[in-house]
Write an enzyme that holds these catalytic residues in place. Structure first.
Site, mmCIF file in Angstrom:
data_model
loop_
_atom_site.group_PDB
_atom_site.id
_atom_site.type_symbol
_atom_site.label_atom_id
_atom_site.label_comp_id
_atom_site.label_asym_id
_atom_site.label_seq_id
_atom_site.Cartn_x
_atom_site.Cartn_y
_atom_site.Cartn_z
ATOM 1 C CG HIS A 117 -4.967 -14.284 7.149
ATOM 2 N ND1 HIS A 117 -4.041 -15.498 7.814
ATOM 3 C CD2 HIS A 117 -5.104 -14.923 5.966
ATOM 4 C CE1 HIS A 117 -3.794 -16.383 6.628
ATOM 5 N NE2 HIS A 117 -4.467 -15.909 5.478
ATOM 6 N NE ARG A 153 19.324 11.966 -2.797
ATOM 7 C CZ ARG A 153 18.742 11.537 -2.628
ATOM 8 N NH1 ARG A 153 17.134 11.710 -2.732
ATOM 9 N NH2 ARG A 153 18.914 10.418 -1.962
ATOM 10 N NE ARG A 204 1.053 -11.801 0.301
ATOM 11 C CZ ARG A 204 1.381 -10.961 -1.159
ATOM 12 N NH1 ARG A 204 2.173 -9.757 -0.447
ATOM 13 N NH2 ARG A 204 0.455 -11.642 -1.592
ATOM 14 N N PRO A 221 0.602 -0.893 -0.149
ATOM 15 C CG PRO A 221 -0.857 -1.373 1.593
ATOM 16 C CD PRO A 221 0.646 -2.047 1.066
ATOM 17 C CD GLU A 222 2.301 3.172 -4.195
ATOM 18 O OE1 GLU A 222 2.880 3.956 -5.181
ATOM 19 O OE2 GLU A 222 3.063 2.161 -5.449
#
Length: 288
Positions: A95, A156, A114, A2-3
């Site tokens: 879960h 950079r 997970r 997820p973002e």
């Protein structure tokens, strides 16, 4: 994983329903999600009972429940974490890892197949947990300084996608929305930051902001049943993606097949015609 939009959907859902609730009970069904909390399962539960949730906040991909004690419950969803709200008596999810019993007859459940996600108590972290002070602000944060980030990007030599994924530089952007922002800006993912003009660096950040706002409006991006809001509903922004996950499909701009390349143990999706591989060896002169 997820973002920002997916985590913000969860944060907003929690904020609507649990702000003002008191934690009346905590049941830890598996200790692994608490592996970073030195209190252990029993200490974690005992520390929280009796405290009110005063706010639900977020920075980047982290969220936290601010408590009346001044502490916070800091959370990260990892790859498959979910924060679900259920009525008591609803059968446990397969879960289910941690159950919070809240005043008003509501359960908040941390579900994680997970178990890469986790929770911990941040002492004094109600405003901002010390564990995430190194995380940069995200493009949806009102205090995000895009000009400052543009200047850092252009100093950079690192490729632009690596910089977009650097949570210390700018938080919340992950693989999906980086690819979408780069496609919109017509930039190759490996183009060094010091070979971008100020306008190009500004443009890709603006596109990242736009695409994440659009995803947020559609409940985020759900490729499977693991990415859901607090009611267990999936987002549908995956239908609006232009590059990510579209290998072999025609680019919507030029018709060239979208290509996939290995990138940092993940994948990058791009149009080889619109997002040409960088060939410059010197930094271009500044145009602004």
């Amino acid at each position: 994983m997820p973002e920002l939009p997916e985590v913000e959907v969860v944060r907003a859902g929690l904020a609507r329903h649990v702000t003002g609730c008191t934690i009346e009970g905590v049941e830890v069904l598996h200790p692994r999600p608490l592996r970073r909390d030195p209190r252990g399962s029993d200490g974690f539960a005992a520390h929280l009972i009796g405290h009110e949730i005063t706010a639900v906040r977020r920075r980047g991909k982290y969220f936290w429940l601010a408590l009346s004690s001044g502490d916070a419950v800091l959370g990260h969803l990892g790859m498959s974490g979910q924060m679900l709200l259920q009525q008591p008596g609803v059968p446990d999810e397969r879960h289910l890892r941690v159950r919070f019993t809240l005043s008003g007859g509501l359960e908040m459940r941390f579900v994680d197949q997970r178990m890469f996600g986790g929770l911990l108590i941040s002492d004094g972290g109600a405003e901002l947990p010390t564990e995430i002070v190194h995380i940069g602000r995200d493009p949806l944060d009102p205090e995000f300084d895009q000009g400052a980030v543009v200047r850092r990007i252009r100093r950079r030599t690192v490729g632009i996608k690596r910089q977009l994924l650097d949570q210390g530089l700018v938080s919340g952007i992950g693989n999906i929305y980086a690819d979408e922002a780069l496609w919109a800006a017509r930039l190759h993912y490996d183009r060094p930051g010091d070979r971008l003009t100020r306008a190009q660096a500004d443009l890709v950040l603006s596109h990242a902001t736009t695409v994440m706002r659009e995803a947020l409006g559609q409940g985020g991006t759900s490729f499977d049943a693991l990415y859901v809001n607090v009611n267990g509903e999936s987002g549908y922004f995956d239908r609006s993606l232009h590059a990510y996950g579209r290998e072999g499909e025609p680019c919507e701009r030029c018709g060239t097949a979208i290509r996939r390349a290995a990138f940092m143990n993940r994948s990058s999706f791009f149009c080889p015609a619109c997002q040409k591989v960088p060939r410059q060896t010197r930094k271009p002169p500044s145009r602004h």
